[in-house]
Each structure stands twice: as C-alpha cells, then as structure tokens.
Design a protein around this motif. Sequence first.
Motif, short mmCIF file in Angstrom:
data_model
loop_
_atom_site.label_atom_id
_atom_site.label_comp_id
_atom_site.label_asym_id
_atom_site.label_seq_id
_atom_site.Cartn_x
_atom_site.Cartn_y
_atom_site.Cartn_z
N LEU A 47 0.82 -1.21 0.00
CA LEU A 47 0.00 0.00 0.00
C LEU A 47 0.85 1.26 0.00
O LEU A 47 0.39 2.32 -0.43
CB LEU A 47 -0.93 0.00 1.21
N GLY A 48 2.10 1.15 0.47
CA GLY A 48 2.99 2.30 0.45
C GLY A 48 3.66 2.53 -0.89
O GLY A 48 4.31 3.56 -1.09
N SER A 49 3.52 1.58 -1.81
CA SER A 49 4.07 1.77 -3.15
C SER A 49 3.32 2.90 -3.86
O SER A 49 2.13 3.11 -3.62
CB SER A 49 3.96 0.48 -3.97
N PRO A 50 4.00 3.63 -4.74
CA PRO A 50 3.35 4.76 -5.41
C PRO A 50 2.04 4.37 -6.10
O PRO A 50 1.99 3.38 -6.82
CB PRO A 50 4.40 5.22 -6.43
N HIS A 51 1.02 5.15 -5.82
CA HIS A 51 -0.29 5.08 -6.47
C HIS A 51 -1.16 3.90 -6.02
O HIS A 51 -2.34 3.86 -6.37
CB HIS A 51 -0.16 5.03 -8.00
N VAL A 52 -0.62 2.92 -5.30
CA VAL A 52 -1.39 1.72 -5.00
C VAL A 52 -2.60 2.03 -4.12
O VAL A 52 -3.73 1.60 -4.41
CB VAL A 52 -0.49 0.65 -4.34
N ALA A 53 -2.38 2.76 -3.02
CA ALA A 53 -3.49 3.06 -2.12
C ALA A 53 -4.58 3.85 -2.82
O ALA A 53 -5.78 3.59 -2.65
CB ALA A 53 -2.98 3.83 -0.90
#
Length: 423
Positions: free
Chosen positions: A19-25
């Motif tokens: 979820l902390g990866s770019p754009h995932v959340a």
Amino acid sequence: MSLTALPDPAPRITYGAVLGSPHVARLLGGTLTGRLPNAMAPVAIVLWALASGRGIAFGGLLSALYGLASGLSQPVKGRLMDRYGQRVVHLPAAVFNSGLLIALPVAGAHGGPVLATAIVVGAGLNEPALEAGMRALWPSVLPDARRRHAALALDAGTQGLLYIVGPLLVAALAAACTPSLALAATAALGLIGTLAVALAPPCRRWRPVPSARTDTGQRRRLTSRGLVWLFASLAGVGFTIGAMNVWAIAMAEHEGQGMLSGIIPAAFSTGSFLGGLLYGRRSWPGTTTGHLATAGAAFLAGWLPLLALLGPYAATIVVVVPGAFLTVVVACAFTTTDSLAPAHRTSEAYAWLILSIGAGQSAGTALAGRLAEHSVASAALPSAGAAFTLIVLLAARPHLIPTGPTSLRGRHRRPPPCRYKAR
C-alpha cells in the motif's frame, strides 16, 4: 576450506509495503469506492420502487436488469479500453451512470415504468468497468511479481467487503432519509471513485498494447480453448454464490430469523477477505494452475457440510471456509487469464471473466429460487456449482498452461530496463 555465503532470503512482502508503493493506495481505494454502486444500486433501486408504490416485483425486475446490463456490457467496455485507453472509457461511463441514477427518482416517478426501465438499463450499461481496468493496471504499477501477487490477493479479497458495506449503507440512508438520497449517494460514490482512478498518473499513462503476431504469424485469440474452459469453470463459482444467497434467505425464513439472510453472506465475504490476506502475504510453492485446482477442490470441500442440513449458527461458521478459498480461485483465475490472453486484449479478457461469474450467479439465483422450498436441494446447490467448477478445472488443466510465446507480466506501458555502460 572456504565457506560460500548463502543469498539472503527474500524479505516477506507486507501489505504496508504494498500500500505504500506509489499510487497503490489511491488506485485500490478509488476502485473500491467506485465499485460500491455494484452492491448499492440494486438494493437502492428496489427500495426506491417500494417507496414510490411500484411494488417489490417491479423493483426486483429493475434490479435484475441493472445487473444484467452491467454484466453484458463489461466485455464491450474492456475491448474499448484495450483500443483507446482507460480514461476515455471510464470518465464518460461514470458521468452517464451517476446522472441516470440521480434522474431515476425524478423522471421515473413521473414517466411510468417504461421510462424507469430505460433509465435503469442505461445506468447499468454505463457502469464503469473499474475491476477489469484495475487488473490491467497492476503490472505497470507494481512491476515486482511478489508485490503484484499480494496486491492482486488484496484486491480480490476486499471485494467481499463491498457487499457488506454497500447494502448496509443504502439501508441506513433509506431509513434515515429517503431511497432517493440513497440513489444520489450511490451515484456520488461511483463518480468520486472513478475520478480518483481515471485521473491517477498510472491510468493517464496507460496505453493499450498494439496488436501483434506471434512467431507463427497467427494472432493470439481471445477464444483460445484454455480461456473458454477457464471462463466456463468460473460460471460455476458464480452459480455457487447466487445459490448461497437464496439458500441464506430460505434458511432465514425457515428459522424465523431475518438477519440470517445478511449474516450468512457477510460471513462468506469475511472468509473471502481473510483468505485473500493470508494468500497474498507469501509466495506459495507450485504453479498457478496447481493452485487453481487445489483451491477449487478446497472450495468444494467447504460446501459439503451444508448437505447435513446444519443449523443457522453452524452454517454461518461453515461458509467462512469456502469464502476463504474463493479469493484464491479468483486471484489465480485472473493470473491465468493474463498468461493466456493476447496482450492487446487483456482488459477485454478480464471483463469476460467477470461476466462469466456474474452470469453463473444469475443462473444460481434463478434455480435456487425455484428450489427454495426444498431444503435438501437448496443446501446442495452451492456444492453442485463448486463441483462443476472443479470438474471443469481438472479437465481444462492441460489447456491452462501457456504453450506458445507469451508476453511478460507488466506488458502495458512497462518501462524499458535501465542499461548502464561500464566505464
């Protein structure tokens, strides 16, 4: 004597890291919000029909037409996304869908049943294909296969929450205010969620893969034998879910406990959510095809205790088990679809998979409704659907393994590898 250092084991993938990866959340949250109308609109439409004096029969018909129109239009929207990109499909669909849902209480109340039917069918046809679009985005958002595996499991597992939160939210809004407000809230959430996805950088950058020929000069077909078998097997999964929903209603009426009609599906969805969390936390040994067959067998085994005509409390606990394996079946099915479908028609393939489950669910609901008064037959239908899924998967297993040149994961807008020149 020399010692050779062993490579460090790969760190465990956590959902926090995913979820902390770019754009995932943003993409996951926007997709879930934008798909809430899938669970809210059918309930809100029935409640509006009741409040406007149209009757539950007409409301049920409108609700069924909304779901049917939405499901049948999924492959068309998937094909359009593969040709023109996601934004040009998502945004107009969301605007029309939301506008028509808001217009239903106004125009439908004064225009008669024909106009109300036309509005509902139009809204269903324009429901954004966010699920298929999100599955197509994952490879470009998460090039790392392990993180993508976790994200796909999380994505599949959280679907069940939509069908817990959505109907409850509609019921609360309709009870506190009016069904018209519930329809307006449904429209607003769908539009907000779609905008969050469509305006995100990955969606704006995403471009369909141009059609290409394989080494044999043949275009890879979407109607390959493996995909046809896979989609057929997933119709059995949908049949099971539809039959379970009606069986839960029948048990609630038999036991005189109306809440069971919602508690049993909620327990099933909870199992799906927990199963997704567990499956996505680690990489499992074996192949995706093997996982699919194993999960299909466990999915069937989880339904068999219902044949003993369990009481309501035992049945509520039992349905958690097949719910947990539902997520594994669905996640592996999407991965298999990705490996078998032509690179330039991935979104359409995902849409056909979704339609297969929806069509099976409609069939399961219809047949279970006919057999609801027969307790043994009603309890056996979920097992029958799961058995059909397993039989088809086992028969199709040789065709579910890619045999020709296949595209790599992340084929949509995947950045080229970096090259460094030694100095």
